[in-house]
Design an enzyme around this catalytic site. Structure first.
Site, PDB file in Angstrom:
ATOM      1  N   ARG A   1      69.378  45.782  61.989  1.00  0.00           N
ATOM      2  CA  ARG A   1      68.281  46.584  61.442  1.00  0.00           C
ATOM      3  C   ARG A   1      67.343  45.757  60.595  1.00  0.00           C
ATOM      4  O   ARG A   1      66.113  45.938  60.656  1.00  0.00           O
ATOM      5  CB  ARG A   1      68.869  47.756  60.645  1.00  0.00           C
ATOM      6  CG  ARG A   1      67.823  48.677  59.997  1.00  0.00           C
ATOM      7  CD  ARG A   1      66.679  49.043  60.906  1.00  0.00           C
ATOM      8  NE  ARG A   1      67.117  49.529  62.212  1.00  0.00           N
ATOM      9  CZ  ARG A   1      66.337  49.610  63.271  1.00  0.00           C
ATOM     10  NH1 ARG A   1      65.086  49.164  63.216  1.00  0.00           N
ATOM     11  NH2 ARG A   1      66.791  50.077  64.408  1.00  0.00           N
TER      12      ARG A   1
ATOM     13  N   LYS B   1      45.236  44.985  51.918  1.00  0.00           N
ATOM     14  CA  LYS B   1      45.838  46.312  52.095  1.00  0.00           C
ATOM     15  C   LYS B   1      47.141  46.166  52.882  1.00  0.00           C
ATOM     16  O   LYS B   1      47.241  46.509  54.056  1.00  0.00           O
ATOM     17  CB  LYS B   1      44.854  47.239  52.797  1.00  0.00           C
ATOM     18  CG  LYS B   1      43.597  47.501  51.960  1.00  0.00           C
ATOM     19  CD  LYS B   1      42.588  48.376  52.686  1.00  0.00           C
ATOM     20  CE  LYS B   1      41.351  48.588  51.827  1.00  0.00           C
ATOM     21  NZ  LYS B   1      40.327  49.412  52.517  1.00  0.00           N
TER      22      LYS B   1
ATOM     23  N   LYS C   1      33.666  43.758  43.252  1.00  0.00           N
ATOM     24  CA  LYS C   1      33.576  45.033  43.950  1.00  0.00           C
ATOM     25  C   LYS C   1      32.857  46.061  43.081  1.00  0.00           C
ATOM     26  O   LYS C   1      32.443  45.781  41.951  1.00  0.00           O
ATOM     27  CB  LYS C   1      34.974  45.515  44.354  1.00  0.00           C
ATOM     28  CG  LYS C   1      35.762  44.466  45.155  1.00  0.00           C
ATOM     29  CD  LYS C   1      36.917  45.051  45.906  1.00  0.00           C
ATOM     30  CE  LYS C   1      36.447  45.702  47.184  1.00  0.00           C
ATOM     31  NZ  LYS C   1      37.578  46.171  48.024  1.00  0.00           N
TER      32      LYS C   1
ATOM     33  N   GLU D   1      30.534  42.650  46.776  1.00  0.00           N
ATOM     34  CA  GLU D   1      30.456  43.851  47.609  1.00  0.00           C
ATOM     35  C   GLU D   1      29.220  44.662  47.217  1.00  0.00           C
ATOM     36  O   GLU D   1      28.942  44.849  46.030  1.00  0.00           O
ATOM     37  CB  GLU D   1      31.714  44.693  47.407  1.00  0.00           C
ATOM     38  CG  GLU D   1      31.706  46.022  48.140  1.00  0.00           C
ATOM     39  CD  GLU D   1      32.875  46.897  47.744  1.00  0.00           C
ATOM     40  OE1 GLU D   1      33.860  46.948  48.511  1.00  0.00           O
ATOM     41  OE2 GLU D   1      32.826  47.518  46.658  1.00  0.00           O
TER      42      GLU D   1
ATOM     43  N   ASP E   1      29.545  47.149  52.410  1.00  0.00           N
ATOM     44  CA  ASP E   1      30.582  48.181  52.398  1.00  0.00           C
ATOM     45  C   ASP E   1      30.050  49.502  52.963  1.00  0.00           C
ATOM     46  O   ASP E   1      29.118  50.090  52.410  1.00  0.00           O
ATOM     47  CB  ASP E   1      31.090  48.390  50.976  1.00  0.00           C
ATOM     48  CG  ASP E   1      32.236  49.376  50.912  1.00  0.00           C
ATOM     49  OD1 ASP E   1      33.134  49.302  51.773  1.00  0.00           O
ATOM     50  OD2 ASP E   1      32.233  50.233  50.007  1.00  0.00           O
TER      51      ASP E   1
END
Length: 288
Positions: free
Chosen positions: A107, A142, A174, A204, A225
């Site tokens: 597993r 992410k 950002k 951004e 963006d």
């Protein structure tokens, strides 16, 4: 470059955690079936791709066997290179060794390989979709917590290009940085002070007004963006000769080609690492 990402203590700690949570040192089922005392029980096994898949993760398998102290007589080999395409019902990895070693690690091995090959499969599809343009597909941060290096490795193995892997790698200003900063001028000054420590500087923007302001900071790259493909093309025509442009946000396999054809330099896709479905893999025993 991709393989070197895995040569780090972070990856060893991740594998150690996976082995601990699987309780591999006390496999009650194998003990109950008498396999612990039957060290001569040798099996041949294979990992099979049940659906079309891009192979990624064999170096992790080798690390798992080493860190789990699998019997040294266990032999393992790969029938496909990293990043290679596996047809449905194709054998990928072959094992020969003690049944108990494979059963206790099955597993853990499959969890890593299924996730990594799933990311590689999604990435390969995106890279293929933009083929013929000069646009490069980028991974993002992410990723699953703790899996940054393995997730990024899988994306790179399938043809993606490096982006910022961690906060100490590059400067990426950002929307929330812009909102929290005292002034844009102070932000520009701060960027210049730390520029030599960053692999690249990116800002951004969400509209053309912000884009024009961002150019004042002389970044290496500007991230567009959630721009429409039409607005990305307009940005490329107006500013593409003076700065690298990256499109991001709401881009998936259905529209990535449209964005790539705008002439944008990069497309980053969080989907590749946060939502790619796991590959359908199985470990099958063939007892001689």
């Amino acid at each position: 470059m991709a393989k070197t990402i895995l040569d780090h203590a972070e990856v060893d700690r991740l594998i150690a955690l996976a082995l601990e949570e699987d309780g591999v040192e006390n496999d009650l089922t194998s003990l109950a079936t008498g396999l612990e005392s039957r060290s001569d029980k040798i099996v041949r096994a294979s990992i099979v791709a049940k659906k079309s898949t891009i192979a990624a993760g064999y170096p992790i398998l080798e690390k798992i066997l080493k860190l789990a102290r699998a019997d040294q007589s266990l032999r393992v080999s790969s029938l496909a290179a990293e990043g290679a395409s596996l047809a449905a019902n194709t054998q990928w990895i072959i094992f020969e060794g003690r049944a108990i070693d494979l059963l206790r690690l099955e597993r853990t091995i499959l969890n890593f390989l299924m996730r990594m090959s799933g990311i590689a499969t999604a990435t390969n599809a995106a890279v293929a979709a933009v083929q013929g343009t000069h646009c490069k597909i980028l991974h993002t941060r992410k990723t699953a917590p703790g899996h940054r290096r393995t997730d990024v490795y899988a994306a790179l193995a399938a043809g993606a290009h490096p982006h910022r892997r961690s906060l100490d790698d590059a400067i990426l200003v950002k929307e929330n940085h812009l909102r929290a900063a005292n002034s844009f001028q102070e932000l520009i000054e701060g960027i210049q002070k730390l520029r030599d420590k960053a692999s690249f500087v990116e800002i951004e923007v969400t509209d053309f007004t912000e884009l024009k302001h961002a150019l004042m900071a002389k970044p290496d790259r500007i991230m567009l963006d959630n721009f429409s493909a039409r607005d990305v093309e307009r940005a490329v025509n107006l500013f593409g000769s003076s700065v690298q442009l990256e499109a991001s946000g709401s881009i998936n396999l259905s529209n990535v080609r449209q964005y790539a054809e705008t002439g944008v330099d990069f497309i980053s896709m969080g989907y590749l690492t946060h939502s790619a479905p796991s590959a359908d893999l199985s470990m099958l025993f063939d007892i001689p």
